[in-house]
Design an enzyme around this catalytic site. Sequence first.
Site, PDB file in Angstrom:
ATOM      1  N   HIS A  12      -5.769 -49.453  47.588  1.00 14.97           N
ATOM      2  CA  HIS A  12      -5.910 -47.999  47.691  1.00 14.97           C
ATOM      3  C   HIS A  12      -5.217 -47.538  48.982  1.00 14.97           C
ATOM      4  O   HIS A  12      -5.857 -47.068  49.926  1.00 14.97           O
ATOM      5  CB  HIS A  12      -7.396 -47.617  47.688  1.00 14.97           C
ATOM      6  CG  HIS A  12      -7.650 -46.173  47.343  1.00 14.97           C
ATOM      7  ND1 HIS A  12      -6.658 -45.289  46.977  1.00 14.97           N
ATOM      8  CD2 HIS A  12      -8.808 -45.454  47.311  1.00 14.97           C
ATOM      9  CE1 HIS A  12      -7.194 -44.107  46.724  1.00 14.97           C
ATOM     10  NE2 HIS A  12      -8.485 -44.168  46.929  1.00 14.97           N
ATOM     11  N   GLN A  68      -5.717 -44.061  50.644  1.00 18.18           N
ATOM     12  CA  GLN A  68      -7.011 -43.966  51.333  1.00 18.18           C
ATOM     13  C   GLN A  68      -6.898 -44.562  52.736  1.00 18.18           C
ATOM     14  O   GLN A  68      -7.389 -43.982  53.711  1.00 18.18           O
ATOM     15  CB  GLN A  68      -8.087 -44.706  50.518  1.00 18.18           C
ATOM     16  CG  GLN A  68      -9.467 -44.677  51.164  1.00 18.18           C
ATOM     17  CD  GLN A  68     -10.053 -43.277  51.194  1.00 18.18           C
ATOM     18  OE1 GLN A  68     -10.085 -42.594  50.186  1.00 18.18           O
ATOM     19  NE2 GLN A  68     -10.515 -42.826  52.346  1.00 18.18           N
ATOM     20  N   ASP A 127     -18.075 -48.984  51.031  1.00 14.35           N
ATOM     21  CA  ASP A 127     -17.617 -48.361  49.779  1.00 14.35           C
ATOM     22  C   ASP A 127     -18.630 -48.759  48.703  1.00 14.35           C
ATOM     23  O   ASP A 127     -19.531 -49.582  48.940  1.00 14.35           O
ATOM     24  CB  ASP A 127     -16.194 -48.862  49.436  1.00 14.35           C
ATOM     25  CG  ASP A 127     -15.632 -48.246  48.150  1.00 14.35           C
ATOM     26  OD1 ASP A 127     -16.134 -47.183  47.713  1.00 14.35           O
ATOM     27  OD2 ASP A 127     -14.692 -48.829  47.568  1.00 14.35           O
ATOM     28  N   CYS A 174     -14.954 -44.033  51.851  1.00 15.88           N
ATOM     29  CA  CYS A 174     -13.866 -43.356  51.127  1.00 15.88           C
ATOM     30  C   CYS A 174     -14.394 -42.268  50.209  1.00 15.88           C
ATOM     31  O   CYS A 174     -13.656 -41.352  49.859  1.00 15.88           O
ATOM     32  CB  CYS A 174     -13.059 -44.388  50.340  1.00 15.88           C
ATOM     33  SG  CYS A 174     -14.031 -45.255  49.106  1.00 15.88           S
ATOM     34  N   ARG A 212      -2.733 -43.648  39.288  1.00 15.08           N
ATOM     35  CA  ARG A 212      -4.010 -44.367  39.468  1.00 15.08           C
ATOM     36  C   ARG A 212      -4.227 -45.168  38.201  1.00 15.08           C
ATOM     37  O   ARG A 212      -4.334 -44.594  37.103  1.00 15.08           O
ATOM     38  CB  ARG A 212      -5.146 -43.364  39.690  1.00 15.08           C
ATOM     39  CG  ARG A 212      -6.519 -43.984  39.635  1.00 15.08           C
ATOM     40  CD  ARG A 212      -7.614 -43.059  40.111  1.00 15.08           C
ATOM     41  NE  ARG A 212      -7.600 -42.956  41.563  1.00 15.08           N
ATOM     42  CZ  ARG A 212      -8.620 -42.496  42.292  1.00 15.08           C
ATOM     43  NH1 ARG A 212      -9.733 -42.088  41.708  1.00 15.08           N
ATOM     44  NH2 ARG A 212      -8.535 -42.444  43.612  1.00 15.08           N
ATOM     45  N   ARG A 246      -7.193 -36.900  53.642  1.00 20.90           N
ATOM     46  CA  ARG A 246      -6.444 -37.355  52.473  1.00 20.90           C
ATOM     47  C   ARG A 246      -5.282 -36.401  52.168  1.00 20.90           C
ATOM     48  O   ARG A 246      -4.201 -36.833  51.789  1.00 20.90           O
ATOM     49  CB  ARG A 246      -7.382 -37.462  51.246  1.00 20.90           C
ATOM     50  CG  ARG A 246      -8.446 -38.563  51.343  1.00 20.90           C
ATOM     51  CD  ARG A 246      -7.840 -39.947  51.311  1.00 20.90           C
ATOM     52  NE  ARG A 246      -6.935 -40.074  50.193  1.00 20.90           N
ATOM     53  CZ  ARG A 246      -7.309 -40.397  48.952  1.00 20.90           C
ATOM     54  NH1 ARG A 246      -8.577 -40.668  48.689  1.00 20.90           N
ATOM     55  NH2 ARG A 246      -6.422 -40.492  47.979  1.00 20.90           N
TER      56      ARG A 246
HETATM   57  N1   CP Z   1     -11.650 -41.761  47.765  1.00 23.05           N
HETATM   58  C1   CP Z   1     -11.085 -41.454  46.575  1.00 23.05           C
HETATM   59  O1   CP Z   1     -10.028 -41.961  46.208  1.00 23.05           O
HETATM   60  O2   CP Z   1     -11.777 -40.528  45.874  1.00 23.05           O
HETATM   61  P1   CP Z   1     -11.481 -40.070  44.382  1.00 23.05           P
HETATM   62  O3   CP Z   1     -11.792 -41.232  43.486  1.00 23.05           O
HETATM   63  O4   CP Z   1     -12.392 -38.890  44.152  1.00 23.05           O
HETATM   64  O5   CP Z   1     -10.037 -39.684  44.274  1.00 23.05           O
HETATM   65  N1  NVA Z   2     -13.596 -48.969  45.119  1.00 24.11           N
HETATM   66  C1  NVA Z   2     -13.723 -47.684  44.457  1.00 24.11           C
HETATM   67  C2  NVA Z   2     -13.034 -46.629  45.227  1.00 24.11           C
HETATM   68  C3  NVA Z   2     -13.159 -45.247  44.682  1.00 24.11           C
HETATM   69  C4  NVA Z   2     -12.376 -44.235  45.445  1.00 24.11           C
HETATM   70  C5  NVA Z   2     -13.169 -47.792  43.054  1.00 24.11           C
HETATM   71  O1  NVA Z   2     -12.154 -48.462  42.847  1.00 24.11           O
HETATM   72  O2  NVA Z   2     -13.783 -47.222  42.139  1.00 24.11           O
END
Ligand code: CP
Ligand code: NVA
Length: 298
Positions: free
Chosen positions: A122, A125, A213, A253, A95, A281
């Site tokens: 993502h 997701q 989101d 999400c 990430r 997930r």
């Molecule tokens: N939806 C998602 O990716 O959640 P987290 O940021 O908690 O991993």
């Molecule tokens: N769009 C959000 C998603 C979190 C799971 C982010 O990137 O923070």
Amino acid sequence: MRNLLEIDDLSSLELLEVLDRSEQSDLSAVLAGQGAMLLFEKPSSRTRTSMEMAVVQLGGHPVTLRSEEIGIDTRESAEDLGRLFSGYGSIIGARVFEHHKLQRLAATSTVPVINLLSDEAHPVQALADLLTIRQAFGGFDDLTVAYVGDANNVAKSLGLACGLVGIEFRVSHPQGYGFDTATIDQFKQVGASLSLIDDPYQAVAGAQVVYTDAWYSMGQEDEQQIRTQAFAAWQVNAQLMSVAATNAIFLHCLPAHRNDEVSDEVLDGAQSRVWPQAWNRMHTARGLMHWLLTEGGA
Ligand code: CP
Ligand code: NVA
């Protein structure tokens, strides 16, 4: 060997195969005695824990590292970390803030690399989103997903995923918060049915899935005030849900900013599927890694 940096790294058929595997309870222990290296430059609840549990379910051992320990491109380059960690683990997940870090890590890795969220995408997701939609409607035919809010990483992967399985995708956002032209081109390449609709009520009208989101993503916290004002009319609340199809479901999400992008009554309401979506997930992480380490890795 295959990576998953964005959902359209999979063909439509491969995507469906990963979803099928995600629902299989008898997957072989493809990670037995092996490690999965999971790197996080940003916080995570779902992604980290669902990946760790899926690794365990496949017989492996997850090794999770935060950015302050590894310093991608500060302590060591993404390329050198790709070389290093592919000697320890059979899979790497990361990430990151900038998508190019993933691409550079994948360029030197000799094991599959999975995007666990970047500024651009993502895809893990989107796998769970599709599985949740399929479980709710029994397939993908004659469905419309209306995404209301920021056209961000989650929206992009979701829209591409919808394109790959033939779901109509509508997006409604305030001016200035839409997809860039490269992303629009990417939608065209997968043959997506994409509609950009200013009015959230028009976008949601008759849709079977309503999705939103956060208005400000991780790393955009300093824009919270300006975005909260700009997006106010794009909140998913009971009034907006009332124009969706009568059998419509609500997805997010998570984590949600309650009563910003979604009202409590919708998030906690009868149409909400956000918890099965979050639990999916883990199932899709397992299905994906199994596929990458067998067919995808062949
Ligand atoms: N939806 C998602 O990716 O959640 P987290 O940021 O908690 O991993
Ligand atoms: N769009 C959000 C998603 C979190 C799971 C982010 O990137 O923070």
